[in-house]
Design a protein around this motif. Sequence first.
Motif, PDB file in Angstrom:
ATOM      1  N   GLN A 142       0.824  -1.200   0.000  1.00 32.54           N
ATOM      2  CA  GLN A 142       0.000   0.000   0.000  1.00 32.54           C
ATOM      3  C   GLN A 142       0.863   1.257   0.000  1.00 32.54           C
ATOM      4  N   ARG A 143       0.315   2.316  -0.567  1.00 30.91           N
ATOM      5  CA  ARG A 143       1.043   3.569  -0.703  1.00 30.91           C
ATOM      6  C   ARG A 143       0.839   4.463   0.509  1.00 30.91           C
ATOM      7  N   THR A 144       1.705   5.426   0.657  1.00 28.03           N
ATOM      8  CA  THR A 144       1.662   6.327   1.799  1.00 28.03           C
ATOM      9  C   THR A 144       0.362   7.123   1.855  1.00 28.03           C
ATOM     10  N   ARG A 145      -0.014   7.498   3.066  1.00 28.01           N
ATOM     11  CA  ARG A 145      -1.163   8.395   3.261  1.00 28.01           C
ATOM     12  C   ARG A 145      -0.717   9.839   3.453  1.00 28.01           C
ATOM     13  N   CYS A 146       0.510  10.164   3.121  1.00 28.64           N
ATOM     14  CA  CYS A 146       0.970  11.558   3.201  1.00 28.64           C
ATOM     15  C   CYS A 146      -0.013  12.448   2.441  1.00 28.64           C
ATOM     16  N   PRO A 147      -0.554  13.491   3.082  1.00 26.19           N
ATOM     17  CA  PRO A 147      -1.558  14.322   2.412  1.00 26.19           C
ATOM     18  C   PRO A 147      -1.013  15.042   1.186  1.00 26.19           C
ATOM     19  N   TYR A 148       0.281  15.294   1.169  1.00 25.05           N
ATOM     20  CA  TYR A 148       0.859  16.011   0.024  1.00 25.05           C
ATOM     21  C   TYR A 148       1.040  15.076  -1.169  1.00 25.05           C
ATOM     22  N   PHE A 149       1.126  13.776  -0.912  1.00 26.54           N
ATOM     23  CA  PHE A 149       1.149  12.794  -1.988  1.00 26.54           C
ATOM     24  C   PHE A 149      -0.254  12.567  -2.538  1.00 26.54           C
ATOM     25  N   ARG A 150      -1.239  12.542  -1.672  1.00 28.97           N
ATOM     26  CA  ARG A 150      -2.593  12.175  -2.062  1.00 28.97           C
ATOM     27  C   ARG A 150      -3.435  13.345  -2.543  1.00 28.97           C
ATOM     28  N   ASP A 151      -2.957  14.547  -2.422  1.00 28.00           N
ATOM     29  CA  ASP A 151      -3.708  15.718  -2.883  1.00 28.00           C
ATOM     30  C   ASP A 151      -2.932  16.381  -4.011  1.00 28.00           C
ATOM     31  N   THR A 152      -3.419  16.223  -5.221  1.00 30.78           N
ATOM     32  CA  THR A 152      -2.697  16.746  -6.382  1.00 30.78           C
ATOM     33  C   THR A 152      -2.721  18.273  -6.461  1.00 30.78           C
ATOM     34  N   ALA A 153      -3.455  18.916  -5.561  1.00 30.53           N
ATOM     35  CA  ALA A 153      -3.405  20.380  -5.506  1.00 30.53           C
ATOM     36  C   ALA A 153      -2.025  20.857  -5.055  1.00 30.53           C
ATOM     37  N   TYR A 154      -1.312  19.984  -4.358  1.00 28.35           N
ATOM     38  CA  TYR A 154       0.060  20.303  -3.960  1.00 28.35           C
ATOM     39  C   TYR A 154       0.998  19.878  -5.081  1.00 28.35           C
ATOM     40  N   ALA A 155       1.689  20.856  -5.649  1.00 32.11           N
ATOM     41  CA  ALA A 155       2.580  20.558  -6.770  1.00 32.11           C
ATOM     42  C   ALA A 155       3.842  19.849  -6.309  1.00 32.11           C
ATOM     43  N   GLN A 156       4.243  20.065  -5.053  1.00 35.90           N
ATOM     44  CA  GLN A 156       5.503  19.524  -4.573  1.00 35.90           C
ATOM     45  C   GLN A 156       5.304  18.155  -3.912  1.00 35.90           C
ATOM     46  N   CYS A 157       5.700  17.132  -4.607  1.00 34.26           N
ATOM     47  CA  CYS A 157       5.738  15.791  -4.008  1.00 34.26           C
ATOM     48  C   CYS A 157       6.674  14.925  -4.842  1.00 34.26           C
ATOM     49  N   ASN A 158       7.848  14.675  -4.320  1.00 28.81           N
ATOM     50  CA  ASN A 158       8.832  13.886  -5.054  1.00 28.81           C
ATOM     51  C   ASN A 158       8.403  12.438  -5.253  1.00 28.81           C
ATOM     52  N   LYS A 159       7.513  11.953  -4.406  1.00 32.22           N
ATOM     53  CA  LYS A 159       7.033  10.578  -4.550  1.00 32.22           C
ATOM     54  C   LYS A 159       6.044  10.468  -5.703  1.00 32.22           C
ATOM     55  N   ARG A 160       5.224  11.495  -5.871  1.00 35.65           N
ATOM     56  CA  ARG A 160       4.233  11.505  -6.947  1.00 35.65           C
ATOM     57  C   ARG A 160       4.805  12.088  -8.230  1.00 35.65           C
ATOM     58  N   ASP A 161       5.632  13.121  -8.102  1.00 35.43           N
ATOM     59  CA  ASP A 161       6.208  13.816  -9.261  1.00 35.43           C
ATOM     60  C   ASP A 161       7.695  14.041  -8.986  1.00 35.43           C
ATOM     61  N   PRO A 207      13.683   6.199   0.907  1.00 39.47           N
ATOM     62  CA  PRO A 207      13.408   7.161  -0.168  1.00 39.47           C
ATOM     63  C   PRO A 207      14.660   7.728  -0.820  1.00 39.47           C
ATOM     64  N   GLY A 208      15.707   8.023  -0.034  1.00 38.08           N
ATOM     65  CA  GLY A 208      16.910   8.589  -0.630  1.00 38.08           C
ATOM     66  C   GLY A 208      16.582   9.727  -1.577  1.00 38.08           C
ATOM     67  N   ASP A 209      17.175   9.689  -2.769  1.00 37.98           N
ATOM     68  CA  ASP A 209      16.909  10.708  -3.790  1.00 37.98           C
ATOM     69  C   ASP A 209      15.801  10.304  -4.752  1.00 37.98           C
ATOM     70  N   THR A 210      15.269   9.084  -4.572  1.00 38.18           N
ATOM     71  CA  THR A 210      14.234   8.589  -5.497  1.00 38.18           C
ATOM     72  C   THR A 210      13.038   8.049  -4.719  1.00 38.18           C
ATOM     73  N   PRO A 211      12.275   8.919  -4.065  1.00 42.19           N
ATOM     74  CA  PRO A 211      11.140   8.460  -3.256  1.00 42.19           C
ATOM     75  C   PRO A 211      10.058   7.739  -4.048  1.00 42.19           C
ATOM     76  N   ASP A 212      10.032   7.939  -5.365  1.00 39.68           N
ATOM     77  CA  ASP A 212       9.017   7.285  -6.190  1.00 39.68           C
ATOM     78  C   ASP A 212       9.298   5.791  -6.336  1.00 39.68           C
ATOM     79  N   VAL A 213      10.510   5.350  -6.029  1.00 42.46           N
ATOM     80  CA  VAL A 213      10.865   3.926  -6.065  1.00 42.46           C
ATOM     81  C   VAL A 213      10.696   3.392  -4.649  1.00 42.46           C
ATOM     82  N   GLU A 214       9.672   2.545  -4.430  1.00 43.34           N
ATOM     83  CA  GLU A 214       9.328   2.133  -3.070  1.00 43.34           C
ATOM     84  C   GLU A 214       9.708   0.698  -2.745  1.00 43.34           C
ATOM     85  N   THR A 215       9.855  -0.151  -3.750  1.00 41.84           N
ATOM     86  CA  THR A 215      10.215  -1.552  -3.520  1.00 41.84           C
ATOM     87  C   THR A 215      11.221  -1.994  -4.579  1.00 41.84           C
TER      88      THR A 215
END
Length: 333
Positions: free
Chosen positions: A114-133, A197-205
Motif C-alpha cells: 500500500q502507498r503512503t497516506r501523506c496528504p501532500y502525496f494524495r492531494d494533487t493540488a500540492y505541486a511539490q511531491c517527489n514521490k508523486r512527481d 526514499p533517498g533521492d528517489t522516493p518514487d521507487v518504493e520496492t
Amino acid sequence: MRNFVYHSPKNLSDAIDAVTESGGDILAGGTTVIDLMKIGVREPSALVDITGLTDLEGHEIGADSLRFGALARMALVADDPDLVTAAPALTESLWKAASPQLRNVARLGGNILQRTRCPYFRDTAYAQCNKRDPGSGCAALDGGVTSHHAILGGSSACVAMYPGDWAQALIAFDAAVHTHGPGGRRTIPFADLHVLPGDTPDVETILKSGEIVTGITVPVVPALKASHYLKARDRESYAFASASAAVGVEMDGDTVRDVRIALGGVATTPWRARAAEDSLKGKPLTEETAREAGRIAFADASELEGSAYKIKLGADVVAGALMTAKSRAPGGK
C-alpha cells in the motif's frame, strides 16, 4: 478518472504477461489503487484484475512456517483462531489495520504494497511531491504540516510515512515474500522488499516490472507465540498509527533469549529496531529494561517540527508491547 483497459487473466502466466505488456497496475482488493485513481494520483493505462487467481488464496499453519497466499483476505487470516494462538502479533496487526468492511475486501499481497497516506502525496493540488512527481520537491519539508510524517528513514527528498500495520509483524519475524515475474520466481527477505526514499522516493520496492507477489512465509519461532502488536492512534476506530510496535519474546526463566521489535507509524519503510533488540538479549525483561529498549529504538530519530511527540510516544509503545509479550511467554508475568 481516465479511461483504462481492464484485464481479467485466468492464470498467473497470463497475469504476468498482461502486466508486462500493458504497463498497468495490479488490481486485487483495490482498496489502494482505486482510491488513488479516484483522486488522480494514479492514472494507469490498464488494470490487471488478479482476483480470479484462486491458487493465490488461503493460508496454512505449518510446523516450521506460516504460509499466506497473496490473495488471502485480511479478515479470514485475522479471525483464524489457530493463528490467533500461534502468532498473535500477526492477527492483531491485521485486525487493528482497518474496518471489517475493508478487511473483508483487502488482500495480504496488496496490504504490504500500500502507498503512503501523506496528504501532500494524495492531494494533487500540492505541486511539490517527489514521490508523486519526481524532482518537484517536498511540501512537507517546505513548511508543511508534519505531525504524521516519518522520523526514521527520511531523506532531504521525502519523509512520507509507510502506513501499514501487518508489515511490522512480518519484518519483526523474518518473513519472506515470494514473487513470480518475467524473470521467473524468486524469494525476497521481507526486510529487503521496501527501499528508503533517498533521492528517489518514487521507487518504493525492489519489485521488477511485471513481477507479482504470490505469497508470504513466516518462520515459526518461539517468540512468535509470545508476541503482541500495540498501536497508538488519534482515534480508536481504525486510524493509521501515530506509533506502533510489533514485538515478540522468548524467555529463559527471567532472561531474554530472543526478542523481536519492529516499529510502525514512525518510519518511511517497515522498520526493525535491532539495536533495541540487542539491548535486551541476555538480560531480564523488566519495566526499566523495556523502557530503555524503547528509548534506544528511537535514538537515531530525526524529529520534525510537528512530529517530535512520536519519539516519546514510540518509546512508550515499545515498552508496553514488550511487557504484554512477556506476559504471553511460558511462565511470564
